[in-house]
Design a protein around this motif. Structure first.
Motif, short mmCIF file in Angstrom:
data_model
loop_
_atom_site.label_atom_id
_atom_site.label_comp_id
_atom_site.label_asym_id
_atom_site.label_seq_id
_atom_site.Cartn_x
_atom_site.Cartn_y
_atom_site.Cartn_z
N PRO A 27 -8.02 1.36 -2.14
CA PRO A 27 -7.72 2.64 -1.47
C PRO A 27 -8.71 3.03 -0.31
CG PRO A 27 -8.44 3.26 -3.70
CD PRO A 27 -8.44 1.53 -3.85
N GLN A 31 -5.57 7.38 3.07
CA GLN A 31 -4.61 6.38 3.09
C GLN A 31 -3.41 6.81 2.71
OE1 GLN A 31 -5.27 3.04 0.87
NE2 GLN A 31 -4.10 1.67 2.20
N ARG A 33 -0.09 6.22 0.60
CA ARG A 33 0.43 5.11 -0.47
C ARG A 33 1.82 5.43 -1.08
NH1 ARG A 33 -4.57 1.48 -1.73
NH2 ARG A 33 -3.02 0.30 -2.69
N ILE A 49 -1.38 3.22 -8.15
CA ILE A 49 -1.30 3.04 -6.89
C ILE A 49 -1.42 1.66 -6.50
CG2 ILE A 49 -1.81 5.51 -6.04
CD1 ILE A 49 -4.72 4.56 -5.70
N ALA A 51 -4.19 -0.23 -7.19
CA ALA A 51 -5.72 -0.60 -7.34
C ALA A 51 -6.22 -0.78 -8.69
CB ALA A 51 -6.32 0.67 -6.69
N VAL A 82 -4.63 9.64 -0.37
CA VAL A 82 -6.11 9.42 -1.10
C VAL A 82 -6.82 10.18 -0.35
CG1 VAL A 82 -8.18 7.75 -1.27
CG2 VAL A 82 -5.52 7.07 -1.29
N THR A 85 -11.96 8.44 -2.80
CA THR A 85 -11.81 7.20 -3.48
C THR A 85 -12.21 7.09 -4.89
OG1 THR A 85 -14.00 6.70 -2.53
CG2 THR A 85 -12.16 5.93 -1.25
N LEU A 94 -5.98 11.90 -5.60
CA LEU A 94 -4.83 11.87 -4.73
C LEU A 94 -4.12 13.33 -4.60
CD1 LEU A 94 -3.05 9.05 -6.79
CD2 LEU A 94 -4.55 8.84 -4.68
#
Length: 491
Positions: A27, A31, A33, A49, A51, A82, A85, A94
């Motif tokens: 991510p 971003q 998602r 997500i 990841a 996001v 991170t 998130l």
């Protein structure tokens, strides 16, 4: 107690773990998602997500959502943004509230990836193109991506055409999505190509041999016509245009003409459709035995000359062969020309083989005389019928003929025309004409030339307008010699 042995497992290598780790899309901050809710907790949501690490949505983020939007359940798909991170717990931070604001961007991404068309409404027009509505976003359609604007050279005309599209629906396709630069670009041309391809495939599935369709003539070629059936062109070969002979299709048809055609065959692999126009009309050969008989005299038109004879058209779609052996002489063959008319006798009829034998040599004199008399009678009857039809059309089209005939009588009652009819009497009563009529009498009663010369002066003084001085003075110039002649004897 029976011992249960498990199945032997393959050893896990570091290479497989590395390859599996590389399959995850790491991510990035900001971003957008799509995630799947794994767990609903009191302090937030655990979201997958795609990841290596799961994402976490804090309950603090829920206060920016509507009450009905906070009802979450495990397995539910939600859009997320996001924000970090890696949070304090090691998970990806998130936000659903921010993702709600970016849902339209996610939808635009989906439409772009799936190459799906989208119908919306035009909001505004500017010099560069059109602004359209896309959810809470606004997209832009450049003029270069609009249909029919590349050929317009005048800027004023282009702007007028753009303004005419405001408020109207339009089918578009997403060609660019850049959330960072806030660019959402659409294309009408790309949507039209996809629509035509979709319509072409749909039309091929709908069409069946034997169907009757109506289309628009899109192209004329020497070998036939191309008819657009609403997404796909079909070919009407020149042999399928008419039961008669058509040498040049351009002489009979025009581009844009609406035509009714019959589907003959469909080639799905090559996407080709064979059409026919003459198939919609009855075959004239089917009723040839009812209209023609052996020994009958018929006048036809020469359509083709060959080495062995001439083909003569008796009616559109029905031709017979006039063989060289059935001519009066070979000199007659030299006189025959294409489109020339000739009187022939039917000597053979083969409807199944579509053949008719003709002859000029076997036409006897008495047969020709009888045919000529019948033809003259028929033409006279046709001319009389045409004249009667013309008279009926004339009476129907001109119902006011009676008023037109009475028009001179009505006009005679008017003041202007009445004056025109009575003009001789009025003119006779006028002073000018009275003087003119009495002029010879006055001249006869006068003995000297002075009275004769002065009479026009008197008439002019009585009748001429006050402003015509030139006409009044003209007789005085004539009187001067008369006065000189009268003074001469006195001297």
């Amino acid at each position: 107690m029976e011992e249960v042995k498990g199945q032997p497992t393959e050893p896990i290598s570091m290479e497989s773990l590395t390859e599996e780790a590389l399959e995850f899309d790491e991510p990035r901050r900001n971003q957008l998602r799509e995630g799947i809710i794994l767990e609903v907790r009191g302090d937030g949501l655990v979201v997958d997500i795609g990841a290596k690490r799961d994402g976490f949505v804090s309950c603090e983020d829920f206060k920016y959502l509507n009450e009905e939007e906070t009802e979450f359940k495990v397995g539910q798909s939600v859009p997320v943004i996001v924000t970090h991170t890696q949070g304090h717990d090691g998970n990806v931070q998130l936000s659903i509230s921010q993702a709600k604001l970016q849902t339209d961007w996610l939808e635009a991404e989906r439409l772009k990836n799936e190459e799906t068309t989208y119908e919306t409404e035009v909001l505004e027009a500017n010099r560069g193109g059109l602004t359209v509505q896309f959810g809470q976003l606004r997209g832009f359609v450049p003029m270069s991506q609009l249909i029919g604007f590349n050929r317009i050279r005048q800027a004023a005309e282009r702007h007028r055409r753009l303004r005419a599209l405001v408020g109207k629906p339009i089918i578009l396709k997403v060609i660019e999505v850049n959330r960072r630069r806030k660019r959402l670009i659409f294309s009408q041309q790309a949507a039209a190509k996809e629509w035509r391809a979709m319509r072409r495939q749909q039309l091929l599935e709908e069409l069946e041999a034997g169907q009757v369709r109506t289309g628009r003539l899109s192209q004329i070629a020497d070998f036939g016509l191309f008819v657009n059936l609403g997404g796909l062109d079909g070919l009407v070969h020149v042999s399928e245009l008419s039961w008669g002979r058509i040498d040049n299709p351009a002489d009979v048809y025009r581009i844009g003409q609406r035509l009714k055609v019959k589907v003959l065959s469909i080639d799905h692999d090559r996407q080709r459709i064979a059409l026919s126009i003459k198939a919609l009309k009855p075959d004239p050969w089917e009723s040839v035995p009812e209209r023609y008989a052996e020994g009958q005299l018929v006048e036809g038109k020469v359509t083709q000359m060959t080495d062995f004879g001439a083909f003569v058209e008796l009616e559109p779609g029905v031709e017979g062969l006039l063989h060289n052996s059935e001519l009066l002489s070979m000199e007659q063959r030299e006189e025959l020309e294409t489109k020339a008319t000739v009187l022939v006798k039917i000597i053979r009829i083969e409807p199944n083989r579509r053949r008719i034998g003709l002859s000029v040599r076997q036409v006897r004199l008495e047969e020709w005389e009888a045919w000529a008399a019948d033809e003259a009678t028929r033409q006279a009857a046709a001319a009389l019928e045409a004249e009667e039809d013309l008279e009926e059309d004339f009476e129907m089209d001109f119902d006011d003929d009676e008023a037109t005939v009475e028009e001179p009588e009505v006009a005679a009652e008017g003041d202007d025309d009445g004056a025109a009819v009575e003009e001789p009497e009025v003119a006779a009563e006028s002073d000018d004409d009275e003087a003119t009529v009495e002029e010879p009498e006055a001249a006869a009663e006068s003995d000297d030339d002075e009275a004769t010369v002065e009479e026009p002066e008197a008439a002019a003084d009585e009748t001429a307008p006050a402003d015509d001085d030139n006409d009044v003075d003209e007789p005085e110039v004539v009187e001067s010699p008369a006065e000189d002649e009268a003074e001469t004897p006195a001297d």
